[in-house]
Write an enzyme that holds these catalytic residues in place. Structure first.
Site, PDB file in Angstrom:
ATOM      1  N   CYS A  91       0.810  -1.225   0.000  1.00  0.00           N
ATOM      2  CA  CYS A  91       0.000   0.000   0.000  1.00  0.00           C
ATOM      3  C   CYS A  91       0.842   1.273   0.000  1.00  0.00           C
ATOM      4  CB  CYS A  91      -0.949   0.011   1.193  1.00  0.00           C
ATOM      5  SG  CYS A  91      -2.120  -1.337   1.125  1.00  0.00           S
TER       6      CYS A  91
ATOM      7  N   HIS B 227      -3.352   7.284   3.240  1.00  0.00           N
ATOM      8  CA  HIS B 227      -3.741   5.984   2.684  1.00  0.00           C
ATOM      9  C   HIS B 227      -5.125   5.627   3.234  1.00  0.00           C
ATOM     10  CE1 HIS B 227      -3.835   1.951   1.365  1.00  0.00           C
ATOM     11  NE2 HIS B 227      -3.513   1.397   2.518  1.00  0.00           N
TER      12      HIS B 227
ATOM     13  N   ASN C  34     -10.003  -0.003   0.126  1.00  0.00           N
ATOM     14  CA  ASN C  34      -8.540   0.061   0.170  1.00  0.00           C
ATOM     15  C   ASN C  34      -7.992  -0.378  -1.182  1.00  0.00           C
ATOM     16  OD1 ASN C  34      -5.806  -0.312   0.512  1.00  0.00           O
ATOM     17  ND2 ASN C  34      -5.975  -1.326   2.503  1.00  0.00           N
TER      18      ASN C  34
HETATM   19  N1  ACO Z   1     -18.039  -9.027   9.054  1.00  0.00           N
HETATM   20  C1  ACO Z   1     -18.484  -9.344  10.278  1.00  0.00           C
HETATM   21  N2  ACO Z   1     -17.675  -9.702  11.288  1.00  0.00           N
HETATM   22  C2  ACO Z   1     -16.353  -9.746  11.034  1.00  0.00           C
HETATM   23  C3  ACO Z   1     -15.821  -9.432   9.777  1.00  0.00           C
HETATM   24  C4  ACO Z   1     -16.718  -9.069   8.756  1.00  0.00           C
HETATM   25  N3  ACO Z   1     -16.309  -8.739   7.522  1.00  0.00           N
HETATM   26  N4  ACO Z   1     -14.478  -9.572   9.838  1.00  0.00           N
HETATM   27  C5  ACO Z   1     -14.171  -9.944  11.092  1.00  0.00           C
HETATM   28  N5  ACO Z   1     -15.299 -10.050  11.804  1.00  0.00           N
HETATM   29  C6  ACO Z   1     -15.444 -10.428  13.218  1.00  0.00           C
HETATM   30  C7  ACO Z   1     -14.265 -11.226  13.728  1.00  0.00           C
HETATM   31  O1  ACO Z   1     -14.414 -12.590  13.425  1.00  0.00           O
HETATM   32  C8  ACO Z   1     -14.335 -10.947  15.216  1.00  0.00           C
HETATM   33  O2  ACO Z   1     -15.341 -11.764  15.776  1.00  0.00           O
HETATM   34  P1  ACO Z   1     -15.172 -12.421  17.251  1.00  0.00           P
HETATM   35  O3  ACO Z   1     -15.083 -11.237  18.186  1.00  0.00           O
HETATM   36  O4  ACO Z   1     -16.399 -13.221  17.399  1.00  0.00           O
HETATM   37  O5  ACO Z   1     -13.901 -13.185  17.182  1.00  0.00           O
HETATM   38  C9  ACO Z   1     -14.855  -9.514  15.297  1.00  0.00           C
HETATM   39  O6  ACO Z   1     -15.462  -9.244  14.015  1.00  0.00           O
HETATM   40  C10 ACO Z   1     -13.770  -8.484  15.565  1.00  0.00           C
HETATM   41  O7  ACO Z   1     -12.678  -8.748  14.683  1.00  0.00           O
HETATM   42  P2  ACO Z   1     -11.389  -7.847  14.684  1.00  0.00           P
HETATM   43  O8  ACO Z   1     -10.411  -8.404  13.701  1.00  0.00           O
HETATM   44  O9  ACO Z   1     -10.941  -7.662  16.103  1.00  0.00           O
HETATM   45  O10 ACO Z   1     -11.975  -6.465  14.128  1.00  0.00           O
HETATM   46  P3  ACO Z   1     -11.295  -5.049  14.097  1.00  0.00           P
HETATM   47  O11 ACO Z   1     -12.112  -4.095  14.855  1.00  0.00           O
HETATM   48  O12 ACO Z   1      -9.824  -5.109  14.405  1.00  0.00           O
HETATM   49  O13 ACO Z   1     -11.431  -4.637  12.567  1.00  0.00           O
HETATM   50  C11 ACO Z   1     -10.078  -4.540  10.582  1.00  0.00           C
HETATM   51  C12 ACO Z   1     -10.815  -5.438  11.583  1.00  0.00           C
HETATM   52  C13 ACO Z   1     -11.098  -3.662   9.905  1.00  0.00           C
HETATM   53  C14 ACO Z   1      -9.377  -5.415   9.558  1.00  0.00           C
HETATM   54  C15 ACO Z   1      -9.039  -3.645  11.323  1.00  0.00           C
HETATM   55  O14 ACO Z   1      -8.293  -4.443  12.216  1.00  0.00           O
HETATM   56  C16 ACO Z   1      -8.091  -2.947  10.379  1.00  0.00           C
HETATM   57  O15 ACO Z   1      -8.460  -2.066   9.631  1.00  0.00           O
HETATM   58  N6  ACO Z   1      -6.784  -3.273  10.419  1.00  0.00           N
HETATM   59  C17 ACO Z   1      -5.749  -2.565   9.635  1.00  0.00           C
HETATM   60  C18 ACO Z   1      -5.813  -2.819   8.162  1.00  0.00           C
HETATM   61  C19 ACO Z   1      -4.661  -2.103   7.480  1.00  0.00           C
HETATM   62  O16 ACO Z   1      -4.335  -0.968   7.786  1.00  0.00           O
HETATM   63  N7  ACO Z   1      -3.941  -2.761   6.596  1.00  0.00           N
HETATM   64  C20 ACO Z   1      -2.713  -2.161   6.064  1.00  0.00           C
HETATM   65  C21 ACO Z   1      -2.779  -1.744   4.693  1.00  0.00           C
HETATM   66  S1  ACO Z   1      -3.292  -3.024   3.607  1.00  0.00           S
HETATM   67  C22 ACO Z   1      -1.951  -3.474   2.591  1.00  0.00           C
HETATM   68  O17 ACO Z   1      -0.842  -3.136   2.775  1.00  0.00           O
HETATM   69  C23 ACO Z   1      -2.244  -4.457   1.482  1.00  0.00           C
END
Ligand code: ACO
Length: 321
Positions: free
Chosen positions: A112, A248, A278
């Site tokens: 990214c 980003h 993204n």
């Molecule tokens: N729909 C519904 N529920 C979901 C989904 C979904 N799409 N995805 C995960 N969940 C659930 C999980 O299973 C979990 O359930 P549980 O509590 O029963 O175990 C719950 O939601 C919480 O999951 P988390 O992973 O803790 O959710 P979080 O609040 O951290 O959000 C996210 C996830 C959006 C991915 C966030 O962590 C994030 O944005 N991370 C950074 C991403 C990023 O910056 N990437 C870098 C750039 S990308 C690149 O370089 C290619």
């Protein structure tokens, strides 16, 4: 000698995938996606549509905005992690599409952060007098490598391209770029297959972007927070001098955290994640072009660009548009 952005352009594929569409693919819902990420819909490629297709459309718009012809281009630098072919590289494929010959054309992989890396490299070419008209692009089709059964990643990624034309200038322009990486974080965000691994996982249908989202989130907020502070300090610029933060577009909560760190109101942040998702290396130049074309980003304004991606890689640019 400095470089300056002479024109911007971007392109999004026509096909739109909404959160409602994703509800039919995996166990997810619109409310979860919007509140956790800020994404409502995203553009995705259709079969046969490639990264170079998107890059070409963005590049032509940037050339037009800069008032230059393809024949004026003497450097093509593309940030992408999803090339059409193993080789020739996307820069070279794009050069052929533009009907030009001979200039250096390459792509570099920094996930990214790919556009910031490409901008940092091209800026040096221009400053050193080795390029007078550089086409700098961020383009990705990450939906091609997403695991469409993994709800924690497939709702995030999207496709697109953004481009800028860099030309020499007596005054900046690009004031500074700051590029970093730390491979110790490899396992937090990766696509676990590739050419020299033999694509065994892909052949077995077990490949796809893998991400420990929670951990990525924490490192991203912390690292980007330090990066923006360092970028301003390196130039003796205070946050109140900034006209726009162009971040980003990975997650609205990360964007808000960085804006808060800079004490910038969200009105001074270009946010496209709701409609773009993204788009990896395309995200920052897409946001920049969006702001330029809707009239928010004006000539002479001070912009801070930043990105964070798999590797981890991260980078920033402070520039006067
Ligand atoms: N729909 C519904 N529920 C979901 C989904 C979904 N799409 N995805 C995960 N969940 C659930 C999980 O299973 C979990 O359930 P549980 O509590 O029963 O175990 C719950 O939601 C919480 O999951 P988390 O992973 O803790 O959710 P979080 O609040 O951290 O959000 C996210 C996830 C959006 C991915 C966030 O962590 C994030 O944005 N991370 C950074 C991403 C990023 O910056 N990437 C870098 C750039 S990308 C690149 O370089 C290619």
């Amino acid at each position: 000698m400095f470089s300056r952005i002479a024109g911007t352009g971007s392109y999004l594929p026509e096909k739109i995938l909404t959160n409602a569409d994703l509800e039919k693919l995996v166990d997810t819902n619109d409310e979860w996606i919007r509140t956790r990420t800020g994404i409502s819909r995203r553009h995705v490629v259709v079969p046969g549509e490639t990264t170079t297709d998107l890059a070409e459309r963005a590049a032509r718009k940037a050339l037009e905005a800069a008032g230059v012809e393809p024949g004026d281009v003497d450097l093509i630098c593309v940030g992408t992690t999803t090339p059409d072919l193993v080789f020739p590289n996307v820069g070279t494929l794009l050069q052929r599409r533009l009907g030009i010959h001979g200039c250096a054309a390459f792509s570099l992989e920094a996930a990214c952060a790919g556009f910031l890396y490409a901008l940092g490299v091209a800026d040096k070419f221009v400053r050193l007098g080795d390029a007078k008209c550089a086409l700098v692009i961020g383009a990705d089709t990450l939906t091609r490598i997403v695991d469409w059964t993994d709800r924690s990643t497939c709702v995030l990624f999207a496709d697109g391209a953004g481009a800028v034309v860099l030309q020499p200038a007596k005054e900046p322009g690009i004031i500074s770029t700051h590029l970093h990486a730390d491979g110790k974080y490899k396992d937090l965000l990766l696509y676990p297959d590739g050419v020299s691994l033999g694509f065994d996982l892909m052949r077995a249908g077990k490949a796809g972007v893998r991400m420990k989202g929670n951990e990525v989130y924490k490192v991203a907020v912390n690292t980007l927070g330090q990066l923006v502070t360092k970028t301003l300090a390196a130039n003796g610029v205070s946050q109140s001098d900034l006209d726009w933060l162009i971040p980003h577009q990975a997650n609205i909560r990360i964007i808000e955290a960085i804006a808060k760190r800079l004490e910038m109101p969200m009105e001074k942040v270009i946010v496209t994640i709701g409609d773009h998702g993204n788009t990896s290396a395309a995200s920052v130049p897409l946001a920049l072009d969006t702001g330029v074309r809707d009239g928010r980003v004006k000539r002479g304004q001070l912009l801070l660009l930043e990105a964070f991606g798999g590797g981890f890689t991260w980078g920033s640019a402070l520039l006067r548009y």
